[in-house]
Motif scaffolding. Structure first.
Motif, short mmCIF file in Angstrom:
data_model
loop_
_atom_site.label_atom_id
_atom_site.label_comp_id
_atom_site.label_asym_id
_atom_site.label_seq_id
_atom_site.Cartn_x
_atom_site.Cartn_y
_atom_site.Cartn_z
N GLY A 31 0.93 -1.21 0.02
CA GLY A 31 0.02 0.09 0.08
C GLY A 31 1.02 1.27 0.06
N VAL A 32 2.02 1.04 0.37
CA VAL A 32 2.97 2.58 0.38
C VAL A 32 3.46 2.57 -0.93
N ASP A 33 3.09 3.93 -1.59
CA ASP A 33 3.65 4.16 -2.84
C ASP A 33 5.10 4.36 -3.11
N PRO A 34 6.09 3.51 -3.58
CA PRO A 34 7.51 3.91 -3.48
C PRO A 34 7.97 4.93 -4.04
N TYR A 35 7.20 5.47 -5.28
CA TYR A 35 7.51 6.52 -5.96
C TYR A 35 7.00 7.82 -5.40
N VAL A 36 6.53 8.13 -4.25
CA VAL A 36 6.65 9.15 -3.61
C VAL A 36 7.31 9.25 -2.33
N VAL A 37 8.37 9.79 -2.46
CA VAL A 37 9.54 9.90 -1.33
C VAL A 37 9.08 11.33 -0.59
N ASP A 38 8.37 11.18 0.65
CA ASP A 38 7.83 12.16 1.32
C ASP A 38 8.56 12.39 2.62
N GLY A 39 9.39 11.50 2.89
CA GLY A 39 9.78 11.37 4.39
C GLY A 39 9.11 10.49 5.38
N SER A 40 8.05 9.97 4.94
CA SER A 40 7.00 9.16 5.81
C SER A 40 7.73 7.92 6.07
N GLN A 41 8.61 7.37 5.55
CA GLN A 41 9.08 6.17 5.43
C GLN A 41 10.78 6.12 5.86
N ILE A 42 11.15 7.04 6.37
CA ILE A 42 12.72 7.30 6.44
C ILE A 42 13.17 6.15 7.38
N ALA A 43 14.15 5.66 7.29
CA ALA A 43 14.80 4.62 8.14
C ALA A 43 16.38 4.60 8.01
N GLU A 44 17.10 4.08 8.92
CA GLU A 44 18.44 4.30 8.99
C GLU A 44 19.00 3.04 8.41
N PRO A 45 20.09 2.82 7.61
CA PRO A 45 20.35 1.89 6.80
C PRO A 45 21.21 0.96 7.75
N PRO A 46 21.41 -0.30 7.38
CA PRO A 46 22.28 -1.16 8.11
C PRO A 46 23.77 -0.86 7.82
N THR A 47 24.63 -1.07 9.09
CA THR A 47 26.02 -0.95 8.77
C THR A 47 27.06 -1.78 8.77
N THR A 48 26.42 -2.99 8.93
CA THR A 48 27.45 -4.29 8.59
C THR A 48 26.97 -4.95 7.32
N LEU A 49 28.02 -5.52 6.85
CA LEU A 49 27.86 -6.38 5.47
C LEU A 49 26.70 -7.55 5.63
N ARG A 50 26.56 -7.96 6.90
CA ARG A 50 25.57 -8.96 7.29
C ARG A 50 24.18 -8.29 7.20
N GLY A 51 24.17 -7.04 7.71
CA GLY A 51 23.22 -6.25 7.72
C GLY A 51 22.37 -5.84 6.40
N ARG A 52 23.50 -5.45 5.54
CA ARG A 52 23.12 -5.12 4.29
C ARG A 52 22.73 -6.25 3.54
N LEU A 53 23.16 -7.68 3.47
CA LEU A 53 23.08 -8.71 2.86
C LEU A 53 21.28 -8.96 2.83
N LYS A 54 20.73 -8.75 4.08
CA LYS A 54 19.35 -8.91 4.14
C LYS A 54 18.50 -7.97 3.52
N PHE A 55 19.06 -6.93 2.97
CA PHE A 55 18.24 -5.89 2.02
C PHE A 55 18.56 -5.88 0.73
N LEU A 56 19.21 -7.29 0.22
CA LEU A 56 19.38 -7.28 -1.32
C LEU A 56 18.08 -7.64 -1.64
N GLY A 57 18.06 -7.48 -3.21
CA GLY A 57 16.94 -7.96 -3.89
C GLY A 57 16.80 -7.35 -5.52
N PRO A 58 16.76 -6.24 -5.73
CA PRO A 58 16.89 -5.67 -7.05
C PRO A 58 17.77 -6.22 -7.96
N GLY A 59 18.85 -6.57 -7.47
CA GLY A 59 20.23 -7.26 -8.23
C GLY A 59 19.62 -8.54 -8.71
#
Length: 484
Positions: A31-59
């Protein structure tokens, strides 16, 4: 597209304070429109490689689109033509192209915009639209032609295994298999949700990559066994006389192309990287957050590079080890039949069956990735020319659902009835060459004029971008000359 300028004008409220926690989901909530970047979904990114791997997908979706007929059929045929000599070029061609992909995705995450929207900003303008926007209209035709060949090749593989009506390569059998694949593709994408595309692409990419590697090692029990010396020889930077044309073809056909690079911007936005980053309010918090999500994207892009490079190299080795020693250079679908028959006689019937199943899945995986990818590119192209408002989520979803039905049906019809559409292939080649040039130019332009300087990676990355863009443009120009 809702975005914010690089600095907050007087009186404009700053973006919401970012959450100190990671997103609770690895994709945006339904239901969230990804093409509207209005600040309502702001979140901090993972800082470790293990954490980043959890957010892979587009590739993974990009990998699913990349390893298709170009790699399975063409890379194998190129290996058959020159042997192991150009194995090094598989790595070089895929490595060089990924820099344009990353830079365009960097721009997309930082602005919340997607490639087709940005391409319209690239001068010169022809009337009210940028020149690449007019090219995009023609590219819809190129997408149509190219994928028709992929879906018919996939049907060819499955029909070889399970013919319908007795003759495996009859119009009836191929036509029925094409129809089945079209129905499956439409059914899978009926929900039009990113999470569905990501999960299916991930599973199929891993299966096809495993398949390609297994087939290469199966050769070791046959007369076509390869050695470490063969691989080492293939990694020497050499180019025999008369192989320049083959080398150029390999560079143009392996790795991410203009279509995959363009589509990647849609997937990084729909994954949530841009929404989690938030609009550019000029703050250091935004810079830190943006760099963090760009780091996740870069891990995603390089992981996908490893996967599709491994698959492409495996198919190339099959051609170099099996076909080249026999002076066999089959064309088109004959590559599948020839290698299947060799495995059939060398390791048993199951070897040939396994190859055809894997080949069919590899090709169909490309269709499953390109139905949603090309529907987004085509849909926003039409929106740029005023067909509808891209920012209207309901209208955008309606158009995409229709396009995702029309595309596979059209591909199936063309792939079935046009057994050798030479003129269409020539037209597609000309358009793809120009599109390669346009995408490279657009990426450099957007990176230089619209990407916030604070989130760039520095001089080495910029040099690699210029080398990548120059190589892509050169191959596009050569392809254009050859087409004429």
């Amino acid at each position: 597209m809702t975005t914010s300028p690089s600095s907050t004008p007087s009186g404009t409220p700053a973006s919401p304070k970012p959450s100190p926690d990671l997103p609770t989901r690895t994709v945006l909530a339904k239901g969230v429109d990804p093409y509207v970047v209005d600040g309502s979904q702001i979140a901090e990114p993972p800082t470790t490689l293990r954490g980043r791997l959890k957010f892979l997908g587009p590739g993974m979706i990009t990998s699913a689109a990349v390893v298709g007929s170009g790699e399975l059929l063409t890379a194998t045929a190129l290996g058959a033509t020159v042997g192991f000599m150009l194995l090094w070029l598989v790595l070089v061609s895929t490595f060089l192209k990924v820099w344009v992909q990353i830079e365009l995705a960097r721009w997309s995450i930082s602005t919340g915009r997607t490639a087709v929207d940005g391409y319209d900003d690239v001068p010169p303008r022809l009337g009210k639209r940028g020149w690449i926007s007019w090219l995009q209209l023609l590219m819809i035709m190129q997408f149509f032609i190219g994928q028709a060949g992929v879906i018919s090749a996939s049907a060819f593989a499955f029909s070889s295994l399970m013919p319908i009506g007795g003759e495996p390569y009859s119009l009836l059998s191929i036509g029925v298999w094409v129809a089945l694949l079209v129905v499956v593709a439409i059914a899978i994408h009926s929900l039009n949700r990113y999470a569905v595309v990501e999960r299916i692409s991930t599973v199929l990419v891993l299966l096809v990559t495993l398949f390609a590697i297994v087939m290469v090692f199966l050769l070791q029990s046959t007369e076509f066994a390869w050695s470490a010396g063969d691989l080492a020889g293939g990694m020497r930077f050499q180019l025999a006389a008369g192989a320049i044309g083959v080398a150029i073809a390999m560079f143009g056909m392996t790795g991410v192309g203009a279509g995959e690079t363009t589509a990647y911007t849609y997937w990084v936005v729909e994954k949530g990287y841009a929404a989690w980053t938030g609009p550019n309010d000029g703050s250091e918090g935004w810079v830190s957050r943006t760099k963090g999500w760009i780091s996740v994207m870069k891990v995603d892009a390089w992981v996908s590079w490893v996967i599709y490079t491994a698959s492409t190299a495996a198919f190339y080795i099959l051609g170099a080890a099996v076909l080249h020693p026999q002076d066999l250079v089959p064309e088109g679908n004959e590559v599948m039949v020839t290698i299947s028959s060799i495995f059939d006689s060398a390791v048993g019937t199951w070897g040939g069956v396994l190859f055809l199943i894997g080949a069919g899945l590899a090709l169909f995986k490309t269709i499953l990735a390109n139905v949603p990818s090309l529907s987004r590119i085509s849909g926003q192209t039409l929106a740029v020319f005023g067909a509808y408002d891209w920012n209207d989520q309901a209208a955008r979803d309606r158009w995409q659902r229709v396009i995702m039905i029309v595309l596979p049906i059209g591909w199936g019809l063309l792939g079935t009835i046009a057994s050798s559409p030479l003129l269409l292939v020539i037209i597609a080649g000309i358009l793809n060459a120009v599109y390669l040039i346009g995408a490279a130019i657009a990426t450099v332009f957007l990176a230089r004029t619209q990407t916030d300087p604070r989130i760039r990676d520095g001089r080495p990355t910029e040099i690699m971008l210029w080398i990548s863009a120059a190589a892509i443009i050169a191959v596009g120009v050569i392809g254009l000359v050859n087409a004429f």
